[in-house]
Design a protein around this motif. Structure first.
Motif, PDB file in Angstrom:
ATOM      1  N   GLU A 233       5.194  12.803 -15.259  1.00 47.31           N
ATOM      2  CA  GLU A 233       4.538  13.040 -16.547  1.00 47.31           C
ATOM      3  C   GLU A 233       5.139  14.214 -17.304  1.00 47.31           C
ATOM      4  O   GLU A 233       5.058  14.278 -18.520  1.00 47.31           O
ATOM      5  CB  GLU A 233       3.036  13.249 -16.346  1.00 47.31           C
ATOM      6  N   SER A 234       5.781  15.136 -16.578  1.00 47.00           N
ATOM      7  CA  SER A 234       6.380  16.296 -17.233  1.00 47.00           C
ATOM      8  C   SER A 234       7.810  16.034 -17.713  1.00 47.00           C
ATOM      9  O   SER A 234       8.399  16.865 -18.391  1.00 47.00           O
ATOM     10  CB  SER A 234       6.377  17.492 -16.270  1.00 47.00           C
ATOM     11  N   VAL A 235       8.352  14.861 -17.388  1.00 47.23           N
ATOM     12  CA  VAL A 235       9.720  14.518 -17.786  1.00 47.23           C
ATOM     13  C   VAL A 235       9.718  14.031 -19.226  1.00 47.23           C
ATOM     14  O   VAL A 235       8.779  13.385 -19.683  1.00 47.23           O
ATOM     15  CB  VAL A 235      10.283  13.429 -16.834  1.00 47.23           C
ATOM     16  N   ASN A 236      10.782  14.313 -19.949  1.00 44.93           N
ATOM     17  CA  ASN A 236      10.961  13.863 -21.324  1.00 44.93           C
ATOM     18  C   ASN A 236      10.763  12.341 -21.384  1.00 44.93           C
ATOM     19  O   ASN A 236      11.349  11.610 -20.593  1.00 44.93           O
ATOM     20  CB  ASN A 236      12.374  14.227 -21.786  1.00 44.93           C
ATOM     21  N   PRO A 237       9.934  11.833 -22.337  1.00 41.80           N
ATOM     22  CA  PRO A 237       9.635  10.393 -22.384  1.00 41.80           C
ATOM     23  C   PRO A 237      10.853   9.484 -22.441  1.00 41.80           C
ATOM     24  O   PRO A 237      10.841   8.394 -21.889  1.00 41.80           O
ATOM     25  CB  PRO A 237       8.783  10.255 -23.647  1.00 41.80           C
ATOM     26  N   LYS A 238      11.930   9.897 -23.108  1.00 38.60           N
ATOM     27  CA  LYS A 238      13.090   9.011 -23.207  1.00 38.60           C
ATOM     28  C   LYS A 238      13.822   8.885 -21.865  1.00 38.60           C
ATOM     29  O   LYS A 238      14.513   7.900 -21.634  1.00 38.60           O
ATOM     30  CB  LYS A 238      14.041   9.455 -24.311  1.00 38.60           C
TER      31      LYS A 238
ATOM     32  N   LEU B  79       0.828  -1.204   0.000  1.00 39.98           N
ATOM     33  CA  LEU B  79       0.000   0.000   0.000  1.00 39.98           C
ATOM     34  C   LEU B  79       0.863   1.255   0.000  1.00 39.98           C
ATOM     35  O   LEU B  79       0.654   2.163  -0.814  1.00 39.98           O
ATOM     36  CB  LEU B  79      -0.942  -0.005   1.211  1.00 39.98           C
ATOM     37  N   LEU B  80       1.837   1.310   0.882  1.00 38.86           N
ATOM     38  CA  LEU B  80       2.717   2.478   0.962  1.00 38.86           C
ATOM     39  C   LEU B  80       3.480   2.689  -0.342  1.00 38.86           C
ATOM     40  O   LEU B  80       3.516   3.796  -0.887  1.00 38.86           O
ATOM     41  CB  LEU B  80       3.700   2.310   2.124  1.00 38.86           C
ATOM     42  N   PHE B  81       4.062   1.617  -0.871  1.00 42.57           N
ATOM     43  CA  PHE B  81       4.862   1.747  -2.089  1.00 42.57           C
ATOM     44  C   PHE B  81       3.996   2.043  -3.307  1.00 42.57           C
ATOM     45  O   PHE B  81       4.444   2.714  -4.233  1.00 42.57           O
ATOM     46  CB  PHE B  81       5.719   0.509  -2.307  1.00 42.57           C
ATOM     47  N   SER B  82       2.766   1.564  -3.314  1.00 44.21           N
ATOM     48  CA  SER B  82       1.859   1.886  -4.422  1.00 44.21           C
ATOM     49  C   SER B  82       1.530   3.371  -4.434  1.00 44.21           C
ATOM     50  O   SER B  82       1.492   4.002  -5.497  1.00 44.21           O
ATOM     51  CB  SER B  82       0.571   1.071  -4.312  1.00 44.21           C
ATOM     52  N   VAL B  83       1.309   3.935  -3.263  1.00 46.41           N
ATOM     53  CA  VAL B  83       1.030   5.376  -3.170  1.00 46.41           C
ATOM     54  C   VAL B  83       2.257   6.169  -3.610  1.00 46.41           C
ATOM     55  O   VAL B  83       2.151   7.112  -4.406  1.00 46.41           O
ATOM     56  CB  VAL B  83       0.590   5.759  -1.741  1.00 46.41           C
ATOM     57  N   VAL B  84       3.433   5.790  -3.115  1.00 44.54           N
ATOM     58  CA  VAL B  84       4.671   6.475  -3.498  1.00 44.54           C
ATOM     59  C   VAL B  84       4.882   6.385  -5.010  1.00 44.54           C
ATOM     60  O   VAL B  84       5.190   7.380  -5.672  1.00 44.54           O
ATOM     61  CB  VAL B  84       5.884   5.874  -2.742  1.00 44.54           C
TER      62      VAL B  84
ATOM     63  N   ALA C  11      11.760   3.018 -14.071  1.00 46.38           N
ATOM     64  CA  ALA C  11      12.436   1.745 -13.823  1.00 46.38           C
ATOM     65  C   ALA C  11      13.324   1.827 -12.583  1.00 46.38           C
ATOM     66  O   ALA C  11      13.370   0.892 -11.773  1.00 46.38           O
ATOM     67  CB  ALA C  11      13.267   1.340 -15.042  1.00 46.38           C
ATOM     68  N   LEU C  12      14.006   2.950 -12.421  1.00 50.02           N
ATOM     69  CA  LEU C  12      14.845   3.135 -11.239  1.00 50.02           C
ATOM     70  C   LEU C  12      13.991   3.171  -9.974  1.00 50.02           C
ATOM     71  O   LEU C  12      14.334   2.558  -8.958  1.00 50.02           O
ATOM     72  CB  LEU C  12      15.670   4.417 -11.372  1.00 50.02           C
ATOM     73  N   LEU C  13      12.867   3.857 -10.035  1.00 48.17           N
ATOM     74  CA  LEU C  13      11.962   3.923  -8.884  1.00 48.17           C
ATOM     75  C   LEU C  13      11.442   2.535  -8.525  1.00 48.17           C
ATOM     76  O   LEU C  13      11.438   2.145  -7.352  1.00 48.17           O
ATOM     77  CB  LEU C  13      10.795   4.867  -9.181  1.00 48.17           C
TER      78      LEU C  13
ATOM     79  N   VAL D  92       4.785   8.723 -10.458  1.00 44.24           N
ATOM     80  CA  VAL D  92       4.388   8.637 -11.863  1.00 44.24           C
ATOM     81  C   VAL D  92       3.665   9.914 -12.282  1.00 44.24           C
ATOM     82  O   VAL D  92       3.901  10.448 -13.377  1.00 44.24           O
ATOM     83  CB  VAL D  92       3.508   7.387 -12.115  1.00 44.24           C
ATOM     84  N   LEU D  93       2.790  10.414 -11.431  1.00 46.15           N
ATOM     85  CA  LEU D  93       2.091  11.667 -11.740  1.00 46.15           C
ATOM     86  C   LEU D  93       3.078  12.814 -11.889  1.00 46.15           C
ATOM     87  O   LEU D  93       2.932  13.662 -12.767  1.00 46.15           O
ATOM     88  CB  LEU D  93       1.060  11.983 -10.657  1.00 46.15           C
TER      89      LEU D  93
END
Length: 199
Positions: free
Chosen positions: A177-182, A163-168, A189-191, A173-174
């Motif tokens: 969304e502003s980060v360059n897709p590449k 639960l905690l890691f899903s929220v984090v 993946a690092l997260l 991820v939200l």
């Protein structure tokens, strides 16, 4: 586990990725005129890939040197999934979020969630079949392990961690969304790799 066992598992997962890529391409070419069927099949193929590879990766958690091999494989396959499955949510939470935001119609979202559950069941059945063949060292005794937890923790602790890691993860991820897709795929993946290690 010997290098041959790891190699056969990597070969199996690579075969799943290639096959799903071909199925997605075929669906894209043949089913553009039928958008609901196209959406269902693409989401199903994509979720199948993630579920099948995750089932196989779960067998490789004890590969020496621990935990380096498992974490490297987690990072590598997360990047691979991110690059090959663009446009697919592969997760009910990832589908529900745009539905609540009004970006995805209710019917389409429900169809995608149904595809995800169908794919999860198919991937589990497929992996059980592959494991029952016991053609590779990691598959020996895989069916007898069942759903044993490699974390060796209680269900309540595992639930709280998840639960905690899903929220984090969802908040990250939200924000990403502003980060360059590449770069975003590597950041996600690092997260995921860090959360797996922390868990």
């Amino acid at each position: 586990m010997a290098l041959g066992g790891l190699g056969s598992s990597l070969l199996l997962m690579s075969g799943v990725v290639v096959t799903v890529g071909l199925c997605r391409r075929l669906a894209r070419r043949r089913l553009r005129s039928r958008p609901l069927l196209f959406a269902f099949l693409v989401e199903m193929f994509s979720t199948f890939q993630i579920c099948a590879c995750t089932n196989e990766l779960s067998l490789l958690g004890n590969v020496e040197p621990k935990p380096h091999t498992a974490l490297t494989l987690t990072y590598g396959f997360t990047v691979l999934h991110g690059l090959t499955l663009a446009g697919s949510a592969c997760n009910p939470c990832g589908t529900l979020q745009p539905m609540w935001g009004g970006g995805t119609p209710l019917g389409l979202g429900g169809l995608k969630i149904a595809a995800q559950f169908v794919a999860a069941v198919l991937a589990r059945a497929f992996m059980h079949f592959i494991w029952s063949l016991e053609m590779a060292e990691p598959h020996l005794g895989a069916l007898s392990q069942g759903c044993s937890s490699p974390m060796q923790t209680t269900e309540m602790q595992a639930f709280c961690i998840e639960l905690l890691f899903s929220v984090v993860f969802q908040l990250a991820v939200l924000r990403a969304e502003s980060v360059n897709p590449k770069y975003r795929v590597h950041l996600i993946a690092l997260l995921i790799t860090m959360l797996v290690y922390a868990g």
